[in-house]
Design a protein around this motif. Structure first.
Motif, short mmCIF file in Angstrom:
data_model
loop_
_atom_site.label_atom_id
_atom_site.label_comp_id
_atom_site.label_asym_id
_atom_site.label_seq_id
_atom_site.Cartn_x
_atom_site.Cartn_y
_atom_site.Cartn_z
N ILE A 1 0.87 -1.17 0.00
CA ILE A 1 0.00 0.00 0.00
C ILE A 1 0.91 1.22 0.00
CG2 ILE A 1 -1.83 1.23 1.22
CD1 ILE A 1 -2.48 -1.52 2.55
N GLN B 1 -0.97 6.24 -6.50
CA GLN B 1 -1.41 5.39 -5.40
C GLN B 1 -1.34 3.94 -5.86
OE1 GLN B 1 -5.33 7.18 -4.72
NE2 GLN B 1 -4.58 8.06 -2.81
N TYR B 2 -0.64 3.11 -5.07
CA TYR B 2 -0.45 1.71 -5.42
C TYR B 2 -1.17 0.84 -4.39
CZ TYR B 2 3.44 4.28 -7.49
OH TYR B 2 4.19 5.22 -8.15
N ARG B 3 -1.97 -0.09 -4.89
CA ARG B 3 -2.69 -1.02 -4.02
C ARG B 3 -2.54 -2.42 -4.62
NH1 ARG B 3 -2.23 3.15 -1.88
NH2 ARG B 3 -3.80 4.43 -0.81
N TYR C 1 -1.98 -6.74 -3.98
CA TYR C 1 -2.25 -7.86 -3.08
C TYR C 1 -1.82 -9.16 -3.76
CZ TYR C 1 -5.19 -4.12 -1.28
OH TYR C 1 -5.63 -2.91 -0.83
#
Length: 781
Positions: free
Chosen positions: A359, A393-395, A397
């Motif tokens: 995140i 913005q990096y998200r 998973y």
């Protein structure tokens, strides 16, 4: 039952004893103190007496590079009683296979250099061929590469922390904006090209930072602190606590660093906190939870022209310290949580699963025009010009699950490792926003961001790799990986002059393919081996290649991922305990490189397409010699001499579609890199001198030799840097360390930039010093 060995280290002699299936080699396991060593020696002698009586035919092997199993746990104590910071990786680490691969293991406890500011030319001095950009005074944004690849935020390496991704997006935007504070790192694992089979994209291979987790601590509670001051108001405070009980171990740290920077307008601060807890549900099954949070903010001094880098100011300061950008700022927050399970299913099989996330937020604000244009008060408004804002913005998973097992074919024990990977990532980019006319860090935007784009990437992969032990001397390691990728881009890429939105071309790329490779080792002696491998690699289509303005650029509908292969062949090993070496040749083929070519016609446009190939070939060599151990068996003094050298010949192919670069040298690929040093010690004192030479290189694919007036393009001259570091240990719990970086105050730069964080030539730091005091306290067992 399979036979495995554990090695007990001695000052002069070493031997191995068959005790259980989990084998650990002497060169990779060192214990903290003399008491522990004595206990292990007694245990080893007892085991010898027992096994000799029961198995008189069993042969005991010396040290570490014999062709039997060599295992290393995921986190362990490494190199505690060795002054060398460089080791070879064993055949197996946790659930991963490293046999047959070009690799290096850097033990941070033994690094004689400035780890406070992540000075990588000192940390990786013994890893041949590592090209390092030195334009970030904070040391957080590490830029390294090898074999003619770009060091830009290490994006040609698969950068990981504790085995999981930490880059912005490992497929579409693999820049490592965050790297861990090296005081918290237990070891760094570096694997060249063949790492692509187990870890996926990038031609450079793998860089894996293994953080301390408390497993090496023998007490229920231990506190450590390292306080550092230095040039340019440097202050660093590292504080950590950890401990271990029968069923639990933990570790946590907080690190703060701030400085004014060597150049004008380059002050920064960093704050990083980390915590990890491992609980053993049973003796064979453990669950770990960890989280890292980092925040850095730095003032960006901008670039200079070549003349400004070499000029002398009236005050006597070198011109490289000056800056013409006082309003440029960069801010990063990065959080990396993870859950990790380890299960020793039986004596032959181990399973590991990681569930992780990244995140991250990247913000920048500044005046990014050519360095020839001053950032000054506008006479018409009485204020500065508006700055430009960019936000990412990096998200991300992901999940990775791996299993490793030993099995028999005939009389030989073989090892199979396999795993799966699932990943999804999203990058939200807002760019070219109109900022304020202020000077401090602020992200207030006036109106909308012209560019507002969403990038998405998805990945699923499965791999298998096997060690076939053909004989006691020879092993073969084939491997295969299936990769499925999907990348997409959507959103607004700007406005027309009339205010109409310019929408991105709706681009989605989905594909699947197989990577294969094979490695081998042939052991000449128990301590020396020939090794070789050939492995396919790839680099996915980047987000930038999908972000084409439809009015000027066209993305080739047949745009492909860059693919190619790495070949290694070398000879490595040890001569007793006084010489270790690794000498190899390599060849890297990089096909389908993505670029832009001009297409004439009505209308004319730029085509983003695969423009051609490049190849790199060369030599990577390293040797370390201890004359005291070679000629004086018992001495309170110690002496280590080392040298690492690489030769790289990297060129674009003759059939390159871009005529301007056809047959030219690859940019940012110095032919010669030589790092050498000497460490002398007496009792608890160590003094290290390191010399770093990096040859000249071009900064652009056109091979522009004469620097342009704005400093954006031109030759990057060769340079030689000398560093000095001294350490004294008052006791096991108290030490002092000091050093001088760039002892002779060389003026040099390692990169040029056409945009952020320049533009222009970006000078590296001149002479600086640091002094650090460290202490450890424990509450007993």
């Amino acid at each position: 039952m399979s036979e495995s060995r554990i090695c007990f280290p001695f000052c002069v002699n070493r031997f191995s004893v068959s005790v259980n299936r989990q084998a650990v080699t002497g060169r990779h396991l060192r214990y903290k103190n003399d008491d522990m060593r004595k206990i292990l020696v007694l245990a080893g002698l007892m085991a010898v007496l027992q096994t000799e009586a029961q198995e008189s035919k069993k042969i005991f092997h010396d040290d570490t590079t014999n062709p039997t199993h060599k295992y290393l746990p995921d986190i362990t104590v490494v190199g505690r009683n060795s002054k060398s910071d460089y080791q070879q990786m064993p055949e197996v680490v946790g659930t991963s296979i490293y046999a047959g691969k070009k690799n290096a293991l850097i033990v941070l406890d033994n690094v004689q250099g400035n780890v406070v500011t992540n000075t990588m030319r000192q940390v990786l001095a013994k890893v041949p061929g590592i090209h390092i950009w030195e334009s970030d005074p904070s040391g957080i944004q590490i830029g390294i590469a090898a074999r003619g690849l770009s060091p830009n935020r290490s994006w040609e390496f698969n950068v990981r922390q504790n085995g999981y991704d930490i880059s912005a997006d490992p497929f579409g935007y693999p820049e490592a904006y965050y790297n861990p504070q090296l005081q918290a790192v237990q070891r760094i694992e570096i694997v060249r090209g063949q790492g692509s089979l187990q870890y996926g994209p990038q031609f450079g291979g793998l860089v894996n930072y293994i953080l301390r987790n408390g497993s090496e601590i023998k007490n229920k509670f231990e506190f450590e602190t390292q306080q550092t001051i230095g040039s340019n108001a440097l202050f660093n405070s590292y504080n950590a606590m950890g401990g271990k009980t029968d069923r639990l171990h933990y570790y946590a740290f907080f690190d703060h660093r701030n400085a004014d920077g060597w150049r004008q307008n380059s002050r920064y601060f960093t704050n990083a906190g980390f915590g990890t807890v491992t609980y053993y549900i049973t003796k064979k099954f453990s669950l770990s939870a960890e989280v890292m949070h980092s925040h850095i903010r730095s003032q960006q001094a901008g670039g200079l022209t070549d003349a400004q880098v070499q000029a002398d100011l009236p005050a006597g300061q070198a011109g490289a310290q000056q800056s013409f950008r006082s309003r440029n700022w960069f801010d990063i927050t990065w959080t990396t949580p993870a859950l990790i399970t380890n299960w020793q299913i039986n004596g032959n099989t181990k399973w590991n699963t990681k569930l992780f996330a990244t995140i991250g937020n990247r913000n920048s604000v500044g005046f990014l025009q050519s360095i020839a244009l001053k950032d000054s008060i506008n006479p018409a408004t009485g204020e500065y010009n508006n700055r430009q804002l960019n936000i990412d913005q990096y998200r991300n998973y992901g999940l990775e699950s791996r299993i490793i097992t030993d099995y028999h074919l005939g009389k030989m024990s073989n090892t199979l490792s396999g795993g799966i990977r699932l990943y999804t990532g999203s990058t939200h980019r807002r760019a070219d926003g109109k900022g304020t006319t202020g000077s401090n860090y602020e992200m207030t935007v006036i109106g909308n961001y012209p560019r507002n784009v969403e990038f998405d990437s998805k990945n699923a992969a499965v791999f298998a790799e096997n060690i076939f032990r053909i004989s006691k001397k020879m092993i073969v390691i084939p491997g295969i990986r299936y990769e499925w990728l999907e990348g997409s881009a959507s959103g607004r890429n700007g406005y027309t002059s009339g205010g109409t939105e310019i929408l991105l071309q709706n681009i989605t790329r989905s594909r699947g393919f197989i990577l294969a490779g094979i490695g081998t080792e042939y052991h000449i002696t128990p301590k020396t081996e020939f090794y070789g491998n050939i492995t396919q690699a790839y680099r996915p289509i980047q987000f930038a290649n999908l972000q084409a303005p439809p009015t000027t650029d066209v993305v080739d509908p047949d745009l492909k991922d860059a693919k190619g292969y790495n070949i290694d062949f070398g000879y490595r090993g040890k001569v007793k305990d006084y010489l270790q070496f690794d000498v190899s040749a390599y060849y890297l083929q990089y096909n389908n490189r993505v670029g832009t070519i001009a297409v004439t016609g009505t209308p004319s446009y730029h085509l983003i397409t695969n423009v051609g190939n490049s190849s790199s070939k060369g030599i990577e060599s390293y040797a370390e010699f201890n004359p005291v151990r070679a000629f004086a068996k018992k001495s309170k003094a110690d002496l280590i001499v080392f040298g690492s050298y690489s030769y790289t010949n990297a060129r674009y192919s003759s059939n390159h579609k871009d005529a301007a670069t056809k047959g030219k040298k690859v940019e940012n690929a110095p032919e010669h890199i030589l790092r050498s040093g000497i460490t002398g010690g007496y009792k608890s004192f160590l003094l290290t001198v390191q010399v770093n030479y990096v040859g000249e290189t071009f900064s652009d694919a056109n091979n522009t030799a004469t620097p342009t007036a704005n400093g954006n393009n031109g030759l990057i001259p060769s340079y030689t840097i000398t560093d000095l570091t001294a350490t004294y240990k008052f006791s096991k719990g108290l030490n002092i360390k000091a050093g001088i970086n760039n002892l002779f105050d060389e003026r040099y730069f390692t990169r040029r930039a056409g945009g952020y964080p320049g533009p222009g030539a970006l000078p590296a730091d001149g002479r600086t010093f640091f002094v650090s005091v460290g202490a450890k306290l424990n509450a007993g067992k």
